[in-house]
Design a protein around this motif. Sequence first.
Motif, PDB file in Angstrom:
ATOM      1  N   ALA A   1       0.846  -1.198   0.000  1.00 57.46           N
ATOM      2  CA  ALA A   1       0.000   0.000   0.000  1.00 57.46           C
ATOM      3  C   ALA A   1       0.879   1.245   0.000  1.00 57.46           C
ATOM      4  CB  ALA A   1      -0.920   0.001   1.213  1.00 57.46           C
ATOM      5  N   ARG A   2       0.293   2.333  -0.456  1.00 60.97           N
ATOM      6  CA  ARG A   2       0.994   3.615  -0.488  1.00 60.97           C
ATOM      7  C   ARG A   2       0.355   4.551   0.537  1.00 60.97           C
ATOM      8  NH1 ARG A   2       4.504   5.567  -4.029  1.00 60.97           N
ATOM      9  NH2 ARG A   2       4.041   3.825  -5.438  1.00 60.97           N
ATOM     10  N   ILE A   3       1.177   5.176   1.354  1.00 54.91           N
ATOM     11  CA  ILE A   3       0.669   6.121   2.349  1.00 54.91           C
ATOM     12  C   ILE A   3       0.132   7.360   1.638  1.00 54.91           C
ATOM     13  CG2 ILE A   3       1.286   7.626   4.289  1.00 54.91           C
ATOM     14  CD1 ILE A   3       3.441   5.558   5.024  1.00 54.91           C
ATOM     15  N   VAL A   4      -1.100   7.761   1.993  1.00 56.35           N
ATOM     16  CA  VAL A   4      -1.686   8.945   1.369  1.00 56.35           C
ATOM     17  C   VAL A   4      -1.959  10.068   2.368  1.00 56.35           C
ATOM     18  CG1 VAL A   4      -2.690   7.688  -0.568  1.00 56.35           C
ATOM     19  CG2 VAL A   4      -4.035   7.977   1.526  1.00 56.35           C
ATOM     20  N   GLU A   5      -2.066   9.746   3.661  1.00 55.67           N
ATOM     21  CA  GLU A   5      -2.387  10.799   4.632  1.00 55.67           C
ATOM     22  C   GLU A   5      -1.924  10.389   6.022  1.00 55.67           C
ATOM     23  OE1 GLU A   5      -6.269  13.391   6.212  1.00 55.67           O
ATOM     24  OE2 GLU A   5      -6.507  11.851   4.667  1.00 55.67           O
ATOM     25  N   VAL A   6      -1.405  11.373   6.767  1.00 52.67           N
ATOM     26  CA  VAL A   6      -0.965  11.159   8.150  1.00 52.67           C
ATOM     27  C   VAL A   6      -1.580  12.253   9.012  1.00 52.67           C
ATOM     28  CG1 VAL A   6       1.007  10.989   9.712  1.00 52.67           C
ATOM     29  CG2 VAL A   6       1.216  10.158   7.359  1.00 52.67           C
ATOM     30  N   GLU A   7      -2.226  11.870  10.100  1.00 47.74           N
ATOM     31  CA  GLU A   7      -2.835  12.855  11.005  1.00 47.74           C
ATOM     32  C   GLU A   7      -1.766  13.818  11.510  1.00 47.74           C
ATOM     33  OE1 GLU A   7      -4.743  12.583  15.363  1.00 47.74           O
ATOM     34  OE2 GLU A   7      -5.724  11.305  13.875  1.00 47.74           O
ATOM     35  N   ASP A   8      -2.114  15.125  11.563  1.00 46.28           N
ATOM     36  CA  ASP A   8      -1.052  16.136  11.690  1.00 46.28           C
ATOM     37  C   ASP A   8      -1.052  16.978  12.957  1.00 46.28           C
ATOM     38  OD1 ASP A   8      -3.281  17.726  11.304  1.00 46.28           O
ATOM     39  OD2 ASP A   8      -2.357  18.998   9.789  1.00 46.28           O
ATOM     40  N   ARG A   9      -1.862  16.689  13.962  1.00 40.64           N
ATOM     41  CA  ARG A   9      -1.974  17.609  15.096  1.00 40.64           C
ATOM     42  C   ARG A   9      -0.797  17.535  16.065  1.00 40.64           C
ATOM     43  NH1 ARG A   9      -6.827  17.452  18.575  1.00 40.64           N
ATOM     44  NH2 ARG A   9      -6.420  19.648  18.925  1.00 40.64           N
ATOM     45  N   ASP A  10      -0.060  16.445  16.081  1.00 41.50           N
ATOM     46  CA  ASP A  10       1.005  16.241  17.066  1.00 41.50           C
ATOM     47  C   ASP A  10       2.366  16.290  16.377  1.00 41.50           C
ATOM     48  OD1 ASP A  10       2.950  14.840  18.768  1.00 41.50           O
ATOM     49  OD2 ASP A  10       1.231  14.394  20.047  1.00 41.50           O
ATOM     50  N   ALA A  11       3.140  17.343  16.648  1.00 40.05           N
ATOM     51  CA  ALA A  11       4.426  17.531  15.976  1.00 40.05           C
ATOM     52  C   ALA A  11       5.417  16.424  16.322  1.00 40.05           C
ATOM     53  CB  ALA A  11       5.013  18.893  16.347  1.00 40.05           C
ATOM     54  N   ALA A  12       5.453  16.014  17.589  1.00 38.03           N
ATOM     55  CA  ALA A  12       6.393  14.962  17.994  1.00 38.03           C
ATOM     56  C   ALA A  12       6.075  13.652  17.283  1.00 38.03           C
ATOM     57  CB  ALA A  12       6.350  14.775  19.510  1.00 38.03           C
ATOM     58  N   ARG A  13       4.793  13.357  17.135  1.00 36.37           N
ATOM     59  CA  ARG A  13       4.399  12.129  16.441  1.00 36.37           C
ATOM     60  C   ARG A  13       4.798  12.189  14.969  1.00 36.37           C
ATOM     61  NH1 ARG A  13      -0.919  11.272  18.172  1.00 36.37           N
ATOM     62  NH2 ARG A  13      -1.706  12.692  16.600  1.00 36.37           N
ATOM     63  N   LEU A  14       4.640  13.349  14.342  1.00 38.61           N
ATOM     64  CA  LEU A  14       5.038  13.491  12.943  1.00 38.61           C
ATOM     65  C   LEU A  14       6.541  13.282  12.771  1.00 38.61           C
ATOM     66  CD1 LEU A  14       2.888  16.544  11.780  1.00 38.61           C
ATOM     67  CD2 LEU A  14       2.635  14.163  11.063  1.00 38.61           C
ATOM     68  N   ARG A  15       7.328  13.827  13.694  1.00 43.08           N
ATOM     69  CA  ARG A  15       8.780  13.628  13.607  1.00 43.08           C
ATOM     70  C   ARG A  15       9.133  12.150  13.756  1.00 43.08           C
ATOM     71  NH1 ARG A  15       8.644  18.558  16.480  1.00 43.08           N
ATOM     72  NH2 ARG A  15       8.772  17.514  18.500  1.00 43.08           N
ATOM     73  N   TYR A  16       8.463  11.479  14.675  1.00 38.34           N
ATOM     74  CA  TYR A  16       8.718  10.054  14.893  1.00 38.34           C
ATOM     75  C   TYR A  16       8.367   9.244  13.649  1.00 38.34           C
ATOM     76  CZ  TYR A  16       8.108   5.335  16.781  1.00 38.34           C
ATOM     77  OH  TYR A  16       8.175   3.984  16.993  1.00 38.34           O
ATOM     78  N   LEU A  17       7.206   9.517  13.070  1.00 43.93           N
ATOM     79  CA  LEU A  17       6.791   8.778  11.879  1.00 43.93           C
ATOM     80  C   LEU A  17       7.713   9.066  10.697  1.00 43.93           C
ATOM     81  CD1 LEU A  17       2.912   9.156  12.176  1.00 43.93           C
ATOM     82  CD2 LEU A  17       4.279   7.110  12.627  1.00 43.93           C
ATOM     83  N   ALA A  18       8.178  10.314  10.592  1.00 42.15           N
ATOM     84  CA  ALA A  18       9.125  10.646   9.521  1.00 42.15           C
ATOM     85  C   ALA A  18      10.423   9.871   9.689  1.00 42.15           C
ATOM     86  CB  ALA A  18       9.396  12.146   9.504  1.00 42.15           C
ATOM     87  N   ASP A  19      10.872   9.709  10.934  1.00 44.30           N
ATOM     88  CA  ASP A  19      12.090   8.930  11.193  1.00 44.30           C
ATOM     89  C   ASP A  19      11.926   7.476  10.748  1.00 44.30           C
ATOM     90  OD1 ASP A  19      13.423  11.101  12.236  1.00 44.30           O
ATOM     91  OD2 ASP A  19      13.011  10.590  14.333  1.00 44.30           O
ATOM     92  N   LEU A  20      10.687   6.976  10.806  1.00 40.90           N
ATOM     93  CA  LEU A  20      10.406   5.605  10.367  1.00 40.90           C
ATOM     94  C   LEU A  20      10.174   5.516   8.861  1.00 40.90           C
ATOM     95  CD1 LEU A  20       7.934   4.350  13.160  1.00 40.90           C
ATOM     96  CD2 LEU A  20      10.416   4.046  13.039  1.00 40.90           C
ATOM     97  N   GLY A  21      10.133   6.676   8.199  1.00 40.24           N
ATOM     98  CA  GLY A  21       9.852   6.689   6.766  1.00 40.24           C
ATOM     99  C   GLY A  21       8.380   6.637   6.432  1.00 40.24           C
ATOM    100  N   LEU A  22       7.523   6.847   7.425  1.00 36.93           N
ATOM    101  CA  LEU A  22       6.075   6.728   7.223  1.00 36.93           C
ATOM    102  C   LEU A  22       5.490   8.091   6.875  1.00 36.93           C
ATOM    103  CD1 LEU A  22       5.336   4.237  10.126  1.00 36.93           C
ATOM    104  CD2 LEU A  22       5.574   3.740   7.686  1.00 36.93           C
TER     105      LEU A  22
END
Length: 223
Positions: free
Chosen positions: A155-176
């Motif tokens: 599957a291809r990621i199309v959207e990531v919930e954006d309200r939590d900056a720390a969570r976004l950084r963590y997911l980016a570190d995982l390549g998500l």
Amino acid sequence: MRITAGVQDYVKAIYTLQQEEAPVSNGRLASYFGFSAPTITEMLKKLESLELVDYQARYGVRLTEIGEKIALEMIRHHRLLELYLVQALGMSWDEVHDEAEVLEHVLSEALEERIAEYLGHPQFDPHGSPIPARDGSIPQRDSCSLALLELNQIARIVEVEDRDAARLRYLADLGLTPNNVITIIARAPFDGPLTLWVGAEQTQQVLDSRLATRIQVQIERSI
């Protein structure tokens, strides 16, 4: 009708929560904002007096047509601003939400249109969330929660919930991040973590199943 920034925030929040379940209860709004129940009730009564919501204390709240129009306008402002801050100013995807929360309330319609034109009238923001058009229509696509994928589905990621900056950084570190390809190769029992291949390199990552519910994907094929 005087529409304050606080009113705009509430109708936007109600619209967002309505996408999951409607009507929206006082408790869900209190959890969303971190406010007390009496504070939520007071604002809902104000919104009702402005004819922006239909509110019944034991039933919950729904936006009226006018309320939904205001909510979609705020969401359009917010998501255009997020994309502009990333593409024009080089900010990272975890920095832009809070900035857009402030700027969305003061963005004029003329500047909104100039930003949209500069960006090429985009349909999605940096997190993959759809940007409402000026007429209130919303780009459609088929997607599902990453948590619902079966083993070995690509599957291809199309959207990531954006309200939590720390969570976004963590997911980016995982390549998500949006447009990356993922495959679930193992699923621990009892809602345990998921083991994924991420990206063309098939880097192996482990993701909490609760975080997986905050990521939307489009299924491409099975292996």
